[in-house]
Design a protein around this motif. Structure first.
Motif, mmCIF file in Angstrom:
data_model
loop_
_atom_site.group_PDB
_atom_site.id
_atom_site.type_symbol
_atom_site.label_atom_id
_atom_site.label_comp_id
_atom_site.label_asym_id
_atom_site.label_seq_id
_atom_site.Cartn_x
_atom_site.Cartn_y
_atom_site.Cartn_z
ATOM 1 N N PHE A 265 -8.062 58.679 22.976
ATOM 2 C CA PHE A 265 -8.726 57.482 23.492
ATOM 3 C C PHE A 265 -7.777 56.370 23.942
ATOM 4 N N GLY A 266 -6.482 56.494 23.658
ATOM 5 C CA GLY A 266 -5.550 55.419 23.918
ATOM 6 C C GLY A 266 -5.430 54.987 25.361
ATOM 7 N N GLY A 267 -5.728 55.885 26.294
ATOM 8 C CA GLY A 267 -5.593 55.545 27.704
ATOM 9 C C GLY A 267 -6.869 55.075 28.366
ATOM 10 N N ARG A 268 -7.895 54.811 27.603
ATOM 11 C CA ARG A 268 -9.205 54.498 28.184
ATOM 12 C C ARG A 268 -9.464 53.016 28.415
ATOM 13 N N GLY A 269 -8.536 52.169 28.029
ATOM 14 C CA GLY A 269 -8.724 50.739 28.221
ATOM 15 C C GLY A 269 -9.321 50.082 26.995
ATOM 16 N N ALA A 270 -9.059 48.794 26.851
ATOM 17 C CA ALA A 270 -9.426 48.068 25.633
ATOM 18 C C ALA A 270 -10.914 48.102 25.330
ATOM 19 N N LEU B 10 -12.720 49.889 22.112
ATOM 20 C CA LEU B 10 -13.575 49.147 21.191
ATOM 21 C C LEU B 10 -14.962 49.763 21.085
ATOM 22 N N ARG B 11 -15.538 50.142 22.212
ATOM 23 C CA ARG B 11 -16.884 50.743 22.191
ATOM 24 C C ARG B 11 -16.891 52.017 21.358
ATOM 25 N N ILE B 12 -15.891 52.858 21.560
ATOM 26 C CA ILE B 12 -15.808 54.117 20.817
ATOM 27 C C ILE B 12 -15.617 53.851 19.319
ATOM 28 N N ALA B 13 -14.734 52.923 18.989
ATOM 29 C CA ALA B 13 -14.462 52.623 17.584
ATOM 30 C C ALA B 13 -15.680 52.025 16.892
ATOM 31 N N ILE B 14 -16.356 51.087 17.558
ATOM 32 C CA ILE B 14 -17.479 50.364 16.947
ATOM 33 C C ILE B 14 -18.746 51.205 16.903
ATOM 34 N N ASN B 15 -19.055 51.902 17.998
ATOM 35 C CA ASN B 15 -20.334 52.612 18.092
ATOM 36 C C ASN B 15 -20.285 54.076 17.672
ATOM 37 N N ASP B 16 -19.102 54.685 17.724
ATOM 38 C CA ASP B 16 -19.016 56.116 17.454
ATOM 39 C C ASP B 16 -18.176 56.452 16.216
ATOM 40 N N LEU B 17 -16.912 56.109 16.240
ATOM 41 C CA LEU B 17 -16.006 56.558 15.180
ATOM 42 C C LEU B 17 -16.295 55.909 13.830
ATOM 43 N N PHE B 18 -16.550 54.608 13.830
ATOM 44 C CA PHE B 18 -16.666 53.882 12.561
ATOM 45 C C PHE B 18 -17.925 53.014 12.519
ATOM 46 N N LYS B 19 -19.020 53.509 13.017
ATOM 47 C CA LYS B 19 -20.244 52.730 13.111
ATOM 48 C C LYS B 19 -20.661 52.195 11.741
ATOM 49 N N GLY B 20 -20.785 50.877 11.643
ATOM 50 C CA GLY B 20 -21.179 50.240 10.397
ATOM 51 C C GLY B 20 -20.076 50.143 9.363
ATOM 52 N N VAL C 169 -15.307 42.125 22.098
ATOM 53 C CA VAL C 169 -16.157 42.641 21.022
ATOM 54 C C VAL C 169 -17.580 42.095 21.145
ATOM 55 N N SER C 170 -17.712 40.830 21.513
ATOM 56 C CA SER C 170 -19.047 40.230 21.620
ATOM 57 C C SER C 170 -19.903 40.917 22.672
ATOM 58 N N GLU C 171 -19.268 41.526 23.664
ATOM 59 C CA GLU C 171 -20.020 42.236 24.703
ATOM 60 C C GLU C 171 -20.469 43.619 24.239
ATOM 61 N N ILE C 172 -19.978 44.045 23.099
ATOM 62 C CA ILE C 172 -20.360 45.341 22.542
ATOM 63 C C ILE C 172 -21.324 45.166 21.369
ATOM 64 N N PRO D 78 -6.711 47.524 20.196
ATOM 65 C CA PRO D 78 -7.153 47.781 21.574
ATOM 66 C C PRO D 78 -6.336 47.059 22.645
ATOM 67 N N LEU D 79 -5.671 45.968 22.279
ATOM 68 C CA LEU D 79 -4.897 45.189 23.255
ATOM 69 C C LEU D 79 -3.407 45.504 23.187
ATOM 70 N N ALA D 80 -3.052 46.611 22.559
ATOM 71 C CA ALA D 80 -1.642 46.928 22.325
ATOM 72 C C ALA D 80 -0.792 46.836 23.580
ATOM 73 N N ASP D 81 -1.296 47.313 24.714
ATOM 74 C CA ASP D 81 -0.476 47.366 25.933
ATOM 75 C C ASP D 81 -0.732 46.195 26.881
ATOM 76 N N TRP D 82 -1.476 45.185 26.451
ATOM 77 C CA TRP D 82 -1.740 44.032 27.319
ATOM 78 C C TRP D 82 -0.528 43.099 27.328
ATOM 79 N N THR D 83 -0.242 42.559 28.499
ATOM 80 C CA THR D 83 0.835 41.586 28.626
ATOM 81 C C THR D 83 0.279 40.172 28.447
ATOM 82 N N ALA D 84 1.179 39.220 28.259
ATOM 83 C CA ALA D 84 0.753 37.825 28.128
ATOM 84 C C ALA D 84 0.018 37.364 29.379
ATOM 85 N N THR D 85 0.470 37.838 30.538
ATOM 86 C CA THR D 85 -0.169 37.474 31.806
ATOM 87 C C THR D 85 -1.593 38.009 31.872
ATOM 88 N N GLU D 86 -1.784 39.233 31.426
ATOM 89 C CA GLU D 86 -3.124 39.824 31.442
ATOM 90 C C GLU D 86 -4.068 39.091 30.498
#
Length: 252
Positions: A27-32, A36-46, A65-68, A177-185
């Motif tokens: 899942f690491g290449g799927r974007g932040a 988050l959606r996979i972690a919150i809704n699938d892998l570790f729901k609740g 997260v608030s959008e999920i 989820p933001l591991a590869d984000w830059t300060a500019t992003e």
């Protein structure tokens, strides 16, 4: 109930490390947001929580997260030494993003009574101060969860340059989820979504922790150079192996 022995605990940690590495590859290449959606809704729901300092960069991850799921538990560690601006910023973001389950955790009164009765431990032993005021309260708050979400990024410090999206920490999975984000992003996302900045950023604080151990940063300096300035310290202990549990722990 019998407590697991050291070998069993070590075996569990190894299995979790394999699990985290598998998630990172899958899942690491799927974007932040998708991570988050996979972690919150699938892998570790609740069974997952977001840990937020409500600091300089926090609004971006909180918005994602608030959008999920606006009901996901959000843990805020109130050390008792924070800037008033940080607490007010927390309240502002809670209202703006519609977060419904933000929990503030504090140091145990008994720990403060024993180790920091005068409230000035940071002057003589800032590692112990971080351990009592950050590490231990977070450890207690995480005890009911199988996984937690952090806002760390690889660009922030030398200890984070190889940060994975999924890792194992203290018997649970940590998601970055933001591991590869830059300060500019980060700045661009906040601008695109009209997210309010932490009020201290404009005053020269690009990285914000506790008031006694956070200094202003001059133009051109490393953004985190104001944290524990002049000390041999770059992390509070929360994000170190074993949560910095060497009774002298060592940030969000």
């Amino acid at each position: 109930m019998a407590q697991p022995n050291v070998a069993e605990a070590h075996g569990k940690e190894e299995l979790l490390a394999v699990e985290a590495a598998s998630y990172d590859r899958r899942f690491g290449g799927r974007g932040a947001k998708e991570i988050l959606r996979i972690a919150i809704n699938d892998l570790f729901k609740g069974q997952i929580t977001l840990v937020s300092s409500f600091g300089a960069d926090s609004s971006v991850l909180l918005h994602l997260v608030s959008e999920i799921d606006r009901d996901i538990p959000v843990v805020f560690v109130d050390t008792g030494k924070l800037f008033g601006e940080t607490k007010r910023y927390r309240d502002e973001l809670i209202e703006k993003l519609g977060l419904r389950n933000v929990v503030s955790v504090k140091p145990a009164p008994e720990d403060l009574a024993v180790y920091d009765p005068k409230g000035n431990l940071w002057l003589s032993d800032n590692d112990q101060c971080c351990h009592i005021r950050k590490v231990l309260p977070l450890k207690r708050a995480l005890s009911d969860f199988d996984a937690w979400i952090s806002g760390r990024k690889r660009h922030q410090s030398a200890t984070r340059t190889s940060l994975p999206f999924f890792e194992v920490d203290e018997g649970r999975i940590k998601v970055n989820p933001l591991a590869d984000w830059t300060a500019t992003e980060i700045l661009q996302y906040a601008k695109d979504h009209d997210l309010p900045p932490h009020p201290l950023v404009a005053e020269g604080y690009p990285s914000i922790g506790c008031m006694p151990c956070t200094d202003k940063v001059a133009p051109g300096e490393d953004p985190r150079s104001g944290r524990w300035r002049g000390m041999n310290k770059i992390e509070c202990g929360i994000h170190l192996p074993s949560h910095g549990q060497q009774v002298d722990g060592s940030g969000i």
